[in-house]
Write a protein that holds these residues in place. Structure first.
Motif, PDB file in Angstrom:
ATOM      1  N   GLY B  29       0.713  -1.275   0.026  1.00  0.00           N
ATOM      2  CA  GLY B  29      -0.053   0.000  -0.176  1.00  0.00           C
ATOM      3  C   GLY B  29       0.905   1.348  -0.055  1.00  0.00           C
ATOM      4  N   GLU B  30       2.048   1.176  -0.069  1.00  0.00           N
ATOM      5  CA  GLU B  30       3.195   2.301  -0.250  1.00  0.00           C
ATOM      6  C   GLU B  30       3.682   2.524  -1.287  1.00  0.00           C
ATOM      7  OE1 GLU B  30       5.335   2.336   3.501  1.00  0.00           O
ATOM      8  OE2 GLU B  30       3.689   1.549   4.662  1.00  0.00           O
ATOM      9  N   SER B  31       3.592   3.724  -2.108  1.00  0.00           N
ATOM     10  CA  SER B  31       4.071   4.108  -3.398  1.00  0.00           C
ATOM     11  C   SER B  31       5.532   4.475  -2.969  1.00  0.00           C
ATOM     12  CB  SER B  31       3.229   5.174  -3.984  1.00  0.00           C
ATOM     13  OG  SER B  31       3.880   5.301  -5.086  1.00  0.00           O
ATOM     14  N   ILE B  32       6.401   3.767  -3.736  1.00  0.00           N
ATOM     15  CA  ILE B  32       7.692   3.616  -3.392  1.00  0.00           C
ATOM     16  C   ILE B  32       8.703   4.116  -4.795  1.00  0.00           C
ATOM     17  CG2 ILE B  32       9.997   2.542  -2.247  1.00  0.00           C
ATOM     18  CD1 ILE B  32       7.903   0.726  -0.619  1.00  0.00           C
ATOM     19  N   LEU B  33       9.797   4.988  -4.530  1.00  0.00           N
ATOM     20  CA  LEU B  33      10.339   5.526  -5.630  1.00  0.00           C
ATOM     21  C   LEU B  33      11.740   4.689  -5.484  1.00  0.00           C
ATOM     22  CD1 LEU B  33      10.883   7.549  -8.069  1.00  0.00           C
ATOM     23  CD2 LEU B  33      11.939   8.763  -6.413  1.00  0.00           C
ATOM     24  N   PHE B  34      12.230   4.134  -6.644  1.00  0.00           N
ATOM     25  CA  PHE B  34      13.327   3.388  -6.514  1.00  0.00           C
ATOM     26  C   PHE B  34      14.334   4.063  -7.625  1.00  0.00           C
ATOM     27  CE2 PHE B  34      10.515   0.380  -5.098  1.00  0.00           C
ATOM     28  CZ  PHE B  34      11.024  -0.330  -4.034  1.00  0.00           C
ATOM     29  N   TRP B  35      15.848   4.133  -7.385  1.00  0.00           N
ATOM     30  CA  TRP B  35      16.755   4.302  -8.317  1.00  0.00           C
ATOM     31  C   TRP B  35      18.040   3.945  -8.166  1.00  0.00           C
ATOM     32  CZ3 TRP B  35      19.884   8.674  -6.663  1.00  0.00           C
ATOM     33  CH2 TRP B  35      19.349   9.621  -5.610  1.00  0.00           C
ATOM     34  N   ARG B  36      19.016   4.063  -8.693  1.00  0.00           N
ATOM     35  CA  ARG B  36      20.507   3.752  -8.293  1.00  0.00           C
ATOM     36  C   ARG B  36      21.390   4.933  -8.378  1.00  0.00           C
ATOM     37  NH1 ARG B  36      22.160  -1.777  -8.439  1.00  0.00           N
ATOM     38  NH2 ARG B  36      20.266  -2.859  -9.109  1.00  0.00           N
ATOM     39  N   THR B  37      22.346   5.133  -7.306  1.00  0.00           N
ATOM     40  CA  THR B  37      22.853   6.217  -7.065  1.00  0.00           C
ATOM     41  C   THR B  37      24.002   5.928  -8.441  1.00  0.00           C
ATOM     42  OG1 THR B  37      24.586   5.000  -5.786  1.00  0.00           O
ATOM     43  CG2 THR B  37      22.661   6.285  -4.952  1.00  0.00           C
ATOM     44  N   GLU B  38      24.976   6.817  -8.536  1.00  0.00           N
ATOM     45  CA  GLU B  38      25.775   6.834  -9.512  1.00  0.00           C
ATOM     46  C   GLU B  38      26.838   5.681  -9.109  1.00  0.00           C
ATOM     47  OE1 GLU B  38      27.349  10.928  -9.922  1.00  0.00           O
ATOM     48  OE2 GLU B  38      26.253  10.983 -11.858  1.00  0.00           O
ATOM     49  N   ALA B  39      27.001   5.438  -8.008  1.00  0.00           N
ATOM     50  CA  ALA B  39      27.864   4.471  -7.333  1.00  0.00           C
ATOM     51  C   ALA B  39      27.210   2.918  -7.453  1.00  0.00           C
ATOM     52  CB  ALA B  39      28.131   4.560  -5.774  1.00  0.00           C
ATOM     53  N   GLY B  40      26.018   2.969  -8.040  1.00  0.00           N
ATOM     54  CA  GLY B  40      25.197   1.797  -8.017  1.00  0.00           C
ATOM     55  C   GLY B  40      24.477   1.161  -6.911  1.00  0.00           C
ATOM     56  N   ASP B  41      24.452   1.990  -6.116  1.00  0.00           N
ATOM     57  CA  ASP B  41      23.432   1.351  -4.990  1.00  0.00           C
ATOM     58  C   ASP B  41      22.128   1.760  -5.205  1.00  0.00           C
ATOM     59  OD1 ASP B  41      25.875   0.627  -3.428  1.00  0.00           O
ATOM     60  OD2 ASP B  41      26.239   2.484  -2.754  1.00  0.00           O
TER      61      ASP B  41
END
Ligand code: FES
Ligand code: FE2
Ligand code: ZN
Lengths: 86, 353
Positions: B29-41
């Motif tokens: 039920g929680e809208s979550i944003l994902f992305w990778r940092t430039e270091a790959g995390d």
């Protein structure tokens, strides 16, 4: 069949091949037979107070009440499951 | 009352789904944003800008280095969810921050912790090592399910349904006919269901992928770690073959079928599936076959469970069902899930019905 989980607090239910019977064994060593998994889990989970009479009773004998109707409360479900006649 | 178990790690995505594009998924039920940092995390944070609630996954929101710029008015957030810049002024309000989620990449999955973040460290993440391990080849996917997660748990805990719902794919008569052994480790929180078929028909799913002809020994060992991770240890071998006492098993084919059951909402689920094998590792034909076939099987379940969800949602509460021997494992899984749901709330779970 061999026991698969090795923990200290494992409950096991074996379905006896060639029969409808379940055998349940608690980690305390108590054992019983039943033919209904709901009653079997109730008996096992009562640990340490496993009832002496075993896990529940077999299917009732004699006259049963008629089975109930399947009641639907949401008209949208009724409509969505009614085939369209063309 | 909610059916979603909180304070648990859930699979939110495959690692391959998250990169330098903004990616959004709703988990519990929680809208979550994902992305990778430039270091790959991988980072995980709330997908709503604190300013006027614009989704940060929505174009023209975008990444600049290790910061997300909201596409509406330009609020800018760092990898920890803190706001680092707002338009037109130098003062950034202290309350301008997004909820950040504990996130771990493991076994090809992105795991996210749903609940009170300080409990993440003491809560174990279940393992499925084969999905990202030397000596195994994996195909995987995810299908959206318009049904509550518990229906998928019921479905997977009782494989006798293969005979009826998946006949001609993975189902053969022996699956529904063969008795099961069910074990519950209350301390470890695991349900284990074994069905060992000594002499069974080989379904097309395994005949084509292994090349075995005729009758087989087929073992299905389910290991379910509630609420989320389901593993089917599948062993396919010529009739009569058993593993050696030292645990080696050279004549058998091993397939690890893994499902991550992630609630999207109360009544919808992300159905992650993966099939790992220890044979024909470089055979792209076998990979393509298993990918296509397993997806077909998953979609057969999806169709059935989507209908079942509609029916259950349109019924009065307290409908009756009937359990028989095949349901022994499913009942155990329900009880462990109810116990997890009750933990923290101080509620003793009822016995699964
Ligand atoms: S046989 Fe299981 S729902 Fe009908
Ligand atoms: Fe299925
Ligand atoms: Zn006991």
């Amino acid at each position: 069949m061999n026991d698969m989980l090795g923990g200290e607090r494992v409950l096991r239910v074996n379905w006896l091949p060639g029969s409808d019977r379940l055998v349940g064994r608690c980690h305390c060593g108590a054992e019983t037979e039943a033919e209904d998994p709901v009653q079997m889990w109730e008996w096992l989970l009562a640990h340490p107070d496993h009832s002496a009479g075993g896990a529940g009773s077999p299917d009732p004998v004699g006259e049963l009440p008629p089975p109930p109707a399947h009641v639907i409360t949401d008209p949208a479900v009724v409509r969505s499951r009614t085939p369209v006649l063309v | 009352m909610t059916s979603i178990v909180r304070n648990q790690w859930y699979v939110a995505a495959y690692g391959r789904e998250v990169g330098r594009e903004l990616f959004s998924r709703t988990v519990c039920g929680e809208s979550i944003l994902f992305w990778r940092t430039e270091a790959g995390d991988v980072t995980a944070m709330s997908d709503r800008c604190v300013h006027r609630r614009f989704p940060l996954s929505q174009a023209p929101s975008h990444l600049v280095g290790d910061a997300v710029v909201c596409g509406y008015h330009g609020f800018t957030y760092g990898a920890d969810g803190g706001c680092v810049a707002v338009p037109g002024q130098t003062r950034v309000p202290r309350t301008a921050r997004l909820k950040a989620y504990p996130v771990v990449e493991q076994d090809s999955f992105v795991w996210v912790f749903i609940g009170e973040a300080e409990k993440a460290e003491v809560t174990a993440i279940p393992r499925a090592p084969w999905l990202d391990q030397e000596g195994w080849t994996t195909v995987s996917g995810m299908e959206p399910l318009a049904a509550r997660a518990s229906l998928l748990v019921d479905n997977l805990m009782d494989l006798s349904h293969e005979t009826y719902l998946h006949g001609g794919y993975i189902g053969t008569p022996e699956v529904a006919e063969t008795p099961i052994t069910t074990e519950v480790d209350d301390e470890a929180g695991i349900v284990y269901v074994s069905r060992h078929m000594a002499d069974a028909e080989c379904p097309p799913f395994y005949a084509t992928s292994t090349g075995l002809q005729g009758r087989i020994t087929r073992w299905q060992d389910i290991e379910f770690v509630p609420p989320c991770l389901y593993k089917l240890h599948s062993r396919i071998a010529p009739v009569g073959s058993v593993p050696n006492p030292d645990g080696t098993d050279p004549d058998a084919f091993h397939v690890e079928v893994v499902y991550a059951i992630t609630p999207e909402t109360e009544s919808s689920t992300h159905d992650f599936w993966a099939v790992a094998r220890d044979f024909a590792l470089d055979d792209e034909g076998v990979s393509a076959f298993l990918r296509e076939n397993n997806r077909t099987v998953v979609l057969q379940d999806v169709v059935a469970l989507d209908v079942l969800e509609q029916v259950l949602a349109g019924e009065p509460d307290g409908y009756q069902e009937l359990s028989i021997n095949i349901d022994t494992g499913g009942l155990a899984a329900r009880r462990l899930i109810a116990r997890l749901a009750g933990e923290g709330a101080g509620v003793a779970p009822a016995v699964g019905r």
